[in-house]
Write a protein that holds these residues in place. Structure first.
Motif, PDB file in Angstrom:
ATOM      1  N   ALA A  60       4.044  10.342   1.470  1.00 18.46           N
ATOM      2  CA  ALA A  60       5.451  10.576   1.797  1.00 18.46           C
ATOM      3  C   ALA A  60       6.366   9.780   0.868  1.00 18.46           C
ATOM      4  N   ALA A  61       5.978   8.515   0.580  1.00 15.91           N
ATOM      5  CA  ALA A  61       6.793   7.692  -0.323  1.00 15.91           C
ATOM      6  C   ALA A  61       6.783   8.254  -1.741  1.00 15.91           C
ATOM      7  N   VAL A  62       5.614   8.677  -2.219  1.00 17.06           N
ATOM      8  CA  VAL A  62       5.527   9.293  -3.546  1.00 17.06           C
ATOM      9  C   VAL A  62       6.329  10.597  -3.583  1.00 17.06           C
ATOM     10  N   SER A  63       6.266  11.353  -2.506  1.00 16.77           N
ATOM     11  CA  SER A  63       7.001  12.618  -2.442  1.00 16.77           C
ATOM     12  C   SER A  63       8.502  12.397  -2.559  1.00 16.77           C
ATOM     13  N   LEU A  64       8.995  11.345  -1.923  1.00 12.16           N
ATOM     14  CA  LEU A  64      10.426  11.045  -1.981  1.00 12.16           C
ATOM     15  C   LEU A  64      10.878  10.831  -3.417  1.00 12.16           C
ATOM     16  N   VAL A  65      10.102  10.065  -4.186  1.00 13.33           N
ATOM     17  CA  VAL A  65      10.443   9.824  -5.593  1.00 13.33           C
ATOM     18  C   VAL A  65      10.306  11.110  -6.400  1.00 13.33           C
ATOM     19  N   ALA A  66       9.213  11.827  -6.173  1.00 12.42           N
ATOM     20  CA  ALA A  66       8.966  13.037  -6.961  1.00 12.42           C
ATOM     21  C   ALA A  66      10.055  14.084  -6.760  1.00 12.42           C
ATOM     22  N   THR A 125       0.829  -1.201   0.000  1.00 12.48           N
ATOM     23  CA  THR A 125       0.000   0.000   0.000  1.00 12.48           C
ATOM     24  C   THR A 125       0.864   1.252   0.000  1.00 12.48           C
ATOM     25  N   ILE A 126       1.917   1.239   0.786  1.00  9.75           N
ATOM     26  CA  ILE A 126       2.774   2.416   0.907  1.00  9.75           C
ATOM     27  C   ILE A 126       3.781   2.513  -0.240  1.00  9.75           C
ATOM     28  N   ALA A 127       4.331   1.378  -0.667  1.00  9.09           N
ATOM     29  CA  ALA A 127       5.441   1.402  -1.628  1.00  9.09           C
ATOM     30  C   ALA A 127       5.001   1.364  -3.087  1.00  9.09           C
ATOM     31  N   PHE A 128       3.882   0.698  -3.402  1.00  9.49           N
ATOM     32  CA  PHE A 128       3.536   0.475  -4.805  1.00  9.49           C
ATOM     33  C   PHE A 128       3.357   1.762  -5.611  1.00  9.49           C
ATOM     34  N   PRO A 129       2.606   2.765  -5.120  1.00  6.95           N
ATOM     35  CA  PRO A 129       2.466   3.987  -5.921  1.00  6.95           C
ATOM     36  C   PRO A 129       3.797   4.678  -6.216  1.00  6.95           C
ATOM     37  N   ALA A 130       4.697   4.670  -5.247  1.00  3.31           N
ATOM     38  CA  ALA A 130       6.005   5.292  -5.464  1.00  3.31           C
ATOM     39  C   ALA A 130       6.794   4.522  -6.522  1.00  3.31           C
ATOM     40  N   ILE A 131       6.707   3.192  -6.487  1.00  2.00           N
ATOM     41  CA  ILE A 131       7.394   2.371  -7.496  1.00  2.00           C
ATOM     42  C   ILE A 131       6.802   2.625  -8.875  1.00  2.00           C
ATOM     43  N   ALA A 139       0.072  11.116  -6.393  1.00  2.00           N
ATOM     44  CA  ALA A 139      -0.273  11.083  -4.972  1.00  2.00           C
ATOM     45  C   ALA A 139      -1.766  10.838  -4.791  1.00  2.00           C
ATOM     46  N   ALA A 140      -2.571  11.484  -5.636  1.00  2.00           N
ATOM     47  CA  ALA A 140      -4.018  11.266  -5.569  1.00  2.00           C
ATOM     48  C   ALA A 140      -4.364   9.820  -5.908  1.00  2.00           C
ATOM     49  N   MET A 141      -3.703   9.266  -6.926  1.00  2.00           N
ATOM     50  CA  MET A 141      -3.956   7.878  -7.282  1.00  2.00           C
ATOM     51  C   MET A 141      -3.586   6.950  -6.131  1.00  2.00           C
ATOM     52  N   ALA A 142      -2.496   7.255  -5.436  1.00  2.00           N
ATOM     53  CA  ALA A 142      -2.085   6.451  -4.294  1.00  2.00           C
ATOM     54  C   ALA A 142      -3.145   6.479  -3.194  1.00  2.00           C
ATOM     55  N   LEU A 143      -3.688   7.653  -2.923  1.00  2.00           N
ATOM     56  CA  LEU A 143      -4.708   7.770  -1.886  1.00  2.00           C
ATOM     57  C   LEU A 143      -6.000   7.092  -2.304  1.00  2.00           C
ATOM     58  N   LEU A 144      -6.288   7.113  -3.584  1.00  2.00           N
ATOM     59  CA  LEU A 144      -7.467   6.414  -4.081  1.00  2.00           C
ATOM     60  C   LEU A 144      -7.357   4.914  -3.798  1.00  2.00           C
ATOM     61  N   GLY A 145      -6.156   4.376  -3.974  1.00  2.00           N
ATOM     62  CA  GLY A 145      -5.945   2.964  -3.656  1.00  2.00           C
ATOM     63  C   GLY A 145      -6.121   2.667  -2.184  1.00  2.00           C
ATOM     64  N   VAL A 146      -5.615   3.550  -1.319  1.00  2.00           N
ATOM     65  CA  VAL A 146      -5.801   3.371   0.127  1.00  2.00           C
ATOM     66  C   VAL A 146      -7.286   3.347   0.463  1.00  2.00           C
ATOM     67  N   ALA A 147      -8.023   4.294  -0.094  1.00  2.00           N
ATOM     68  CA  ALA A 147      -9.449   4.391   0.211  1.00  2.00           C
ATOM     69  C   ALA A 147     -10.213   3.158  -0.242  1.00  2.00           C
TER      70      ALA A 147
END
Length: 244
Positions: A108-114, A25-31, A53-61
């Protein structure tokens, strides 16, 4: 509020004990951003960052709530929780707060990559504003996840989550900006989606190119109220079927 926070802590601790959920959940969007971000960047790294980041949060939801609730609501522990003198508003608030914890970690993980790979640069106040908009904006989608978690069976929840996830991400233009090549009918249909309203709010917050469109803020708020009603109704329906 104290009971909602207690429920959120218990929910977060429970999910955190399962690396099979928390790590992907945390790592996949960043990858995903690391591997395919160049395809969609189009010289707009700030917008790319906001969209992923929005897509990542959509997955969490969808997967934390939609699939998680559907698979746990018939367990003995969930049945025990239903016997406690806590109303549905407290339970729903606790689940939303728990989602925000995982949402923050995912962003935070997506931000690190971005920031390290794509050279995204923002002044501190804009970074804070974007983070706040992301977290507040994901609440309607968390409520949608809760809704179909209570309305759908465990077998149906995962397929529905998958069927909704990509169409909402693609149809809402989370990855790319709509261009003149997009047919007008497609653009109109897209503007009716909650993800499009979310992205239209995120874009100016991330880039500063134009003011935040208030009609999209209103549309996203309206979607949130609809999803809240569906989640509340689903909770009451499930409670009535299994506890009366």
């Amino acid at each position: 509020m104290r009971l909602a926070l207690a429920h959120a802590r218990a929910e977060t601790a429970n999910l955190g004990r399962y690396p099979g959920y928390s790590v992907p959940t945390i790592a996949f969007p960043a990858i995903l951003l690391l591997l395919f971000g160049r395809t969609f960047e189009e010289g707009e790294p700030q917008r790319l960052y906001a969209g992923f980041a929005a897509m990542a949060l959509l997955g969490v939801a969808f997967f934390q709530f939609g699939v998680g609730i559907a698979t746990t609501r018939t367990t003995p522990w969930e049945s025990y929780l239903r016997t406690l003198p806590v109303g549905p508003a407290t339970r729903l608030a606790g689940r939303v707060l728990s989602a925000l914890v995982f949402a923050a970690a995912t962003v935070a993980a997506v931000s690190l990559v971005a920031f390290t790979v794509y050279g995204v640069r923002m002044v501190p106040w804009r970074t804070v504003a974007l983070g706040s908009t992301l977290l507040v904006g994901c609440i309607p989608f968390a409520l949608l996840g809760i809704a179909f978690g209570y309305w759908l069976s465990p077998r149906a929840a995962l397929p529905v989550a998958n069927l909704l996830y990509l169409p909402l991400a693609i149809g809402g233009f989370l990855w790319t900006r709509p261009t003149e090549d997009v047919p007008r009918s497609v653009d109109i249909a897209s503007q009716m989606l909650p993800t499009r309203s979310w992205m239209e709010v995120l874009d100016p917050v991330a880039t500063g190119d134009h003011p935040v469109p208030l009609h999209h803020v209103a549309a996203l708020t309206a979607w949130g109220l609809v999803f809240l009603a569906l989640a509340w109704w689903g909770y009451r329906r499930d409670e009535g079927e299994r506890f009366t």
